[in-house]
Design an enzyme around this catalytic site. Structure first.
Site, PDB file in Angstrom:
ATOM      1  N   PRO A   2       0.826  -1.213   0.000  1.00 33.84           N
ATOM      2  CA  PRO A   2       0.000   0.000   0.000  1.00 33.84           C
ATOM      3  C   PRO A   2       0.861   1.264   0.000  1.00 33.84           C
ATOM      4  CG  PRO A   2      -0.781  -1.567   1.634  1.00 33.84           C
ATOM      5  CD  PRO A   2       0.534  -2.088   1.138  1.00 33.84           C
ATOM      6  N   GLU A   3       0.408   2.268  -0.738  1.00 34.24           N
ATOM      7  CA  GLU A   3       1.131   3.534  -0.758  1.00 34.24           C
ATOM      8  C   GLU A   3       0.599   4.442   0.363  1.00 34.24           C
ATOM      9  OE1 GLU A   3       2.296   5.109  -4.468  1.00 34.24           O
ATOM     10  OE2 GLU A   3       2.054   3.214  -5.528  1.00 34.24           O
ATOM     11  N   LYS A  52       4.490   5.166   4.923  1.00 31.60           N
ATOM     12  CA  LYS A  52       3.802   3.882   4.900  1.00 31.60           C
ATOM     13  C   LYS A  52       3.701   3.263   6.291  1.00 31.60           C
ATOM     14  CE  LYS A  52       5.335   3.054   0.157  1.00 31.60           C
ATOM     15  NZ  LYS A  52       5.992   2.119  -0.785  1.00 31.60           N
ATOM     16  N   ARG A 258      11.925  -3.354  -8.844  1.00 29.33           N
ATOM     17  CA  ARG A 258      10.537  -2.904  -8.979  1.00 29.33           C
ATOM     18  C   ARG A 258      10.245  -2.562 -10.429  1.00 29.33           C
ATOM     19  NH1 ARG A 258       8.197  -1.252  -4.246  1.00 29.33           N
ATOM     20  NH2 ARG A 258       6.290  -1.549  -5.448  1.00 29.33           N
TER      21      ARG A 258
END
Length: 269
Positions: A2-3, A52, A258
Site C-alpha cells: 500500500p502507498e 507507509k 521494482r
C-alpha cells in the site's frame, strides 16, 4: 505494498472510530498477545500516519507501530464481533466497530523515543502538514542516482510508491533515469505540489487517479481501466499499450527490483 494515501486513510478512519475512548485489544493469533493484554481497556488517544507507517497512540502505555508490508491488511466491521478468521495479529474493538489486522510486516508496541527514531529516518511525507520538501530536494539535487530510484527511497521521500512514482514523472515529462542532480528545482517543486494534490485525492477516494479530465474514458471513448489496483492512470501497468497523450507504446523495465513504466515520447531522455 500500500502507498502512503492508504495509511493516511486508515489513520483517519481509526481516529474517527476509536480515538478518545477505551478499546478492547487482543491478539487471536498470539504473536501480539503480551502487548495486547497491556493495552486492553486503555484509551485510544489518536491515530496518525507517516509515509507507509501507521501509529496508534495509547499515551503513557506506548504506541502501536504497524507497517503492512506486502501482505498486511486491515478489515473493518460493525459490532457485534465474530470469531476470528485466519491469522489475526491484532483485533481492536470499540463502541460500534471492530478492526482486524492480518499479515503485517510490523506490529509492535513502542515507546515515544522509538517512534521518533523511525520517523527521523523517513523523508518528508506529502500528506503531512509538517513536511519539509526542501529536505528531499537537498538529497535529490546532490545525487547521481536516478530520480525514479530516489522517489521510491523512503529516506528521501516517504509514502510514495510505484504508482505515484511512475505517474508523477509522466505528468511532468521527466525521464525516469535522469540523475537527481540534473533535475531542475522548479520541476521538483511542481512535482511535490502535484504529489500533495494527487495523494490527498487518494485519501478521499481510496484509489489512485492521475489522469486529467480530457483523457478520461468518458471523454476519449476508450474502455475504462480494468485493474485490481483501480483508478485511471497514464503509464502504470500499461506496458505496450498506447500512451493516452501521444499513442506511443508505454515502456517497461525493472529498476531496483521494482517495475518501472514510462512513455519514451512524452518523457524523452
Amino acid at each position: 505494498m500500500p502507498e502512503g494515501h492508504t495509511l493516511h486513510r486508515l489513520a483517519r478512519l481509526h481516529q474517527r472510530r476509536y480515538a478518545g475512548a477505551p478499546v478492547r485489544v487482543s491478539s487471536p493469533q498470539g504473536r501480539f498477545a503480551t502487548e495486547a493484554a497491556r493495552l486492553d481497556g486503555a484509551t485510544f488517544v489518536r491515530a496518525e500516519a507517516h509515509g507507509k507507517h501507521l501509529f496508534h497512540d495509547y499515551g503513557p502505555l506506548g504506541v502501536v507501530h504497524v507497517h503492512l508490508g506486502l501482505y498486511g491488511a486491515f478489515t473493518e466491521s460493525p459490532l457485534p464481533e465474530t470469531e476470528p478468521v485466519g491469522q489475526v495479529r491484532m483485533r481492536l474493538s470499540g463502541r460500534t466497530q471492530w478492526t482486524d489486522l492480518r499479515g503485517p510486516t510490523r506490529c509492535e508496541l513502542l515507546t515515544e523515543p522509538e517512534v521518533d527514531a523511525i520517523t527521523a529516518r523517513l523523508g518528508p511525507d506529502p500528506l503531512r502538514r509538517d513536511a519539509r520538501p526542501e529536505l528531499a530536494w537537498q538529497r535529490i539535487s546532490r545525487s547521481r542516482t536516478s530520480i525514479a530510484a530516489q522517489l521510491m527511497d523512503q529516506k528521501v521521500l516517504s509514502g510514495v510508491g510505484n504508482v505515484y512514482r511512475a505517474e508523477v514523472l509522466f505528468r511532468h515529462g521527466v525521464p525516469p533515469m535522469l540523475a537527481g542532480r540534473d533535475l531542475d528545482e522548479t520541476v521538483w517543486k511542481a512535482m511535490w505540489d502535484d504529489l500533495v494534490a494527487l495523494m490527498r485525492a487518494g485519501v478521499r477516494s481510496g484509489r489512485i487517479d492521475t489522469v486529467a479530465d480530457e483523457h478520461l474514458p468518458e471523454v476519449t471513448g476508450r474502455a475504462p481501466r480494468q485493474d485490481r489496483h483501480g483508478g485511471e492512470v497514464y503509464v502504470y501497468r500499461r506496458a505496450g499499450q498506447p500512451c493516452l497523450v501521444c499513442a506511443a507504446p508505454v515502456a517497461h523495465t525493472e529498476l531496483a527490483g521494482r517495475h518501472l513504466y514510462w512513455c519514451p515520447a512524452c518523457q524523452p531522455a
